[in-house]
Design a protein around this motif. Structure first.
Motif, PDB file in Angstrom:
ATOM      1  N   ASN A  63       0.642   3.755  -3.069  1.00  0.00           N
ATOM      2  CA  ASN A  63       0.460   5.242  -3.203  1.00  0.00           C
ATOM      3  C   ASN A  63       1.513   6.182  -3.443  1.00  0.00           C
ATOM      4  O   ASN A  63       0.790   7.291  -3.862  1.00  0.00           O
ATOM      5  N   GLU A 109       0.068   6.576  -6.948  1.00  0.00           N
ATOM      6  CA  GLU A 109      -1.087   7.778  -6.846  1.00  0.00           C
ATOM      7  C   GLU A 109      -0.894   8.948  -6.516  1.00  0.00           C
ATOM      8  O   GLU A 109      -1.338   9.986  -6.107  1.00  0.00           O
ATOM      9  N   ASN A 147      -0.526   9.664  -3.342  1.00  0.00           N
ATOM     10  CA  ASN A 147      -0.666   9.983  -2.397  1.00  0.00           C
ATOM     11  C   ASN A 147      -0.141  10.562  -0.983  1.00  0.00           C
ATOM     12  O   ASN A 147       0.801   9.035  -0.272  1.00  0.00           O
ATOM     13  N   GLY A 158      -1.224   9.098   2.984  1.00  0.00           N
ATOM     14  CA  GLY A 158      -0.803   7.400   1.983  1.00  0.00           C
ATOM     15  C   GLY A 158       0.433   6.802   2.537  1.00  0.00           C
ATOM     16  O   GLY A 158       0.583   5.828   3.132  1.00  0.00           O
ATOM     17  N   TYR A 196       0.785  -1.037  -0.420  1.00  0.00           N
ATOM     18  CA  TYR A 196      -0.014   0.073   0.570  1.00  0.00           C
ATOM     19  C   TYR A 196       1.152   1.159  -0.101  1.00  0.00           C
ATOM     20  O   TYR A 196       0.799   1.916  -0.717  1.00  0.00           O
TER      21      TYR A 196
END
Length: 154
Positions: free
Chosen positions: A102, A105, A107, A110, A98
């Protein structure tokens, strides 16, 4: 409770798979698999009471290390064949995945959240193994000193 038993069973199956993958000898596969089961059970128990990732991984990896050293003495084999498969269920695969997701992405919140989890799990595992090594080495040296002392007294 049912969920925890399923997780422990899956940790055992995963550890068994890695034991086979790492070519652990047949006489050591059961103990190697049991190391993963014990590690995950301890992790779940400690995390249930503390909700601290670092501490749960620390205690679980410490227990797996001690179990590995004991089984190495009993079965006359290197402790790594129990330790390495035994910590496989504790590794931060999900958190690392994850975190990387992130990153892709973009993010940042995150990335920081999952990066903190990944680091906490990783350092907990490393610290548990280190603490086990220090304690086990100290105990072994004290036993050796006591043995030498009794031999010199005779």
């Amino acid at each position: 409770m049912k969920d925890a038993l399923i997780q422990i069973a899956m940790a055992g199956i995963g550890t068994l798979g890695f034991s086979i993958y790492f070519r652990v000898r047949e006489k050591n596969v059961v103990a190697s698999t049991f190391a993963g089961i014990i590690g995950w059970a301890v992790y779940l128990l400690v995390f249930h009471f503390t909700s601290k990732l670092f501490f749960a991984n620390f205690v679980a990896s410490f227990v797996v290390y001690i179990f590995s050293e004991i089984m190495a003495r009993i079965l006359k084999a290197p402790s790594n064949i129990y330790l390495i498969p035994g910590i496989i269920p504790l590794l931060p695969g999900g958190a690392l995945y994850y975190m990387m997701h992130n990153i892709v992405e973009g993010n940042w919140q995150g990335i920081l959240s999952e990066g903190e989890k990944t680091a906490s799990i990783t350092f907990g595992i490393a610290a548990g193994i280190l603490a086990g090594t220090v304690i086990f080495t100290y105990i072994s040296k004290e036993k050796e000193k006591k043995k030498i002392k009794t031999l010199t007294e005779k």
